[in-house]
Design a protein around this motif. Structure first.
Motif, PDB file in Angstrom:
ATOM      1  N   ASP A 251       9.924   1.592   4.095  1.00 35.59           N
ATOM      2  CA  ASP A 251       8.632   0.173   4.392  1.00 35.59           C
ATOM      3  C   ASP A 251       8.315   0.403   5.774  1.00 35.59           C
ATOM      4  N   VAL A 252       7.428  -0.033   5.896  1.00 37.65           N
ATOM      5  CA  VAL A 252       6.439  -0.427   6.693  1.00 37.65           C
ATOM      6  C   VAL A 252       5.878  -1.791   7.062  1.00 37.65           C
ATOM      7  N   ARG A 253       6.243  -2.462   7.117  1.00 40.29           N
ATOM      8  CA  ARG A 253       5.959  -3.882   7.528  1.00 40.29           C
ATOM      9  C   ARG A 253       5.659  -4.624   8.492  1.00 40.29           C
TER      10      ARG A 253
ATOM     11  N   THR B 153       4.449   2.194   2.524  1.00 39.04           N
ATOM     12  CA  THR B 153       5.342   3.151   1.887  1.00 39.04           C
ATOM     13  C   THR B 153       4.430   4.338   1.931  1.00 39.04           C
ATOM     14  N   ARG B 154       5.078   5.518   2.777  1.00 36.92           N
ATOM     15  CA  ARG B 154       4.314   6.654   2.165  1.00 36.92           C
ATOM     16  C   ARG B 154       5.247   7.614   1.426  1.00 36.92           C
TER      17      ARG B 154
ATOM     18  N   VAL C  52       1.283  -1.347  -0.013  1.00 35.77           N
ATOM     19  CA  VAL C  52       0.267  -0.191  -0.359  1.00 35.77           C
ATOM     20  C   VAL C  52       0.804   1.238   0.032  1.00 35.77           C
ATOM     21  N   ALA C  53       0.398   1.987  -0.959  1.00 34.97           N
ATOM     22  CA  ALA C  53       1.449   3.471  -0.915  1.00 34.97           C
ATOM     23  C   ALA C  53       0.584   4.471  -0.383  1.00 34.97           C
TER      24      ALA C  53
ATOM     25  N   ASP D 211       3.942   4.232  13.083  1.00 32.44           N
ATOM     26  CA  ASP D 211       4.875   5.457  12.015  1.00 32.44           C
ATOM     27  C   ASP D 211       4.774   5.139  10.859  1.00 32.44           C
ATOM     28  N   LEU D 212       4.280   5.767   9.787  1.00 34.33           N
ATOM     29  CA  LEU D 212       4.955   5.921   8.560  1.00 34.33           C
ATOM     30  C   LEU D 212       5.828   6.688   8.029  1.00 34.33           C
ATOM     31  N   PRO D 213       7.625   6.321   8.248  1.00 40.73           N
ATOM     32  CA  PRO D 213       8.288   7.104   7.732  1.00 40.73           C
ATOM     33  C   PRO D 213       8.305   7.546   6.637  1.00 40.73           C
ATOM     34  N   LEU D 214       8.435   8.703   5.673  1.00 40.99           N
ATOM     35  CA  LEU D 214       8.526   8.929   3.846  1.00 40.99           C
ATOM     36  C   LEU D 214       9.783   7.876   3.681  1.00 40.99           C
ATOM     37  N   ASN D 215       9.003   7.346   2.833  1.00 41.46           N
ATOM     38  CA  ASN D 215       9.349   6.654   1.338  1.00 41.46           C
ATOM     39  C   ASN D 215      10.061   5.769   2.095  1.00 41.46           C
TER      40      ASN D 215
END
Ligand SMILES: [Cu+2]
Length: 108
Positions: free
Chosen positions: A79-81, A52-53, A27-28, A73-77
């Protein structure tokens, strides 16, 4: 979306080293929100959600999952798994901190 389908096809054709490790769904976070906003996942298939934000233009800098109460948290660019619970049919709802931008995962 189309790119993803092609990738899946390529993996299938390559006979990819088999089913080692969880399946991934991506998901983006874009100006339009979570894309795609709704994802279906097969019950019983170990699946990792990768978020991925890709923009700073929205407030979706985190994802809060309603059913599990977990916050990511969704850090810019980056991948959060997130390993998804897929043992039973369920719809998982997630959203930004203000519950404005939303997405869902349907396990069935
Ligand atoms: Cu928000």
């Amino acid at each position: 979306m189309r790119k993803f389908a092609l990738l899946l096809t390529a993996l299938a054709l390559a006979g990819c080293a088999g089913s080692s490790g969880p399946r991934e769904v991506r998901v983006a976070v874009t100006e339009k929100g979570f894309e795609p906003a709704k994802i279906e996942v097969a019950k019983g298939t170990e699946t990792t959600l990768v978020i991925t934000r890709k923009t700073n233009a929205t407030c979706a800098t985190e994802a809060i999952f309603q059913e599990t109460g977990r916050r990511y948290d969704l850090p810019l660019n980056e991948d959060v798994r997130i390993l998804l619970p897929t043992d039973a049919p369920v719809t998982l709802h997630y959203a930004c901190g203000m519950d404005m931008i939303r997405g869902e995962i349907v396990v069935k």
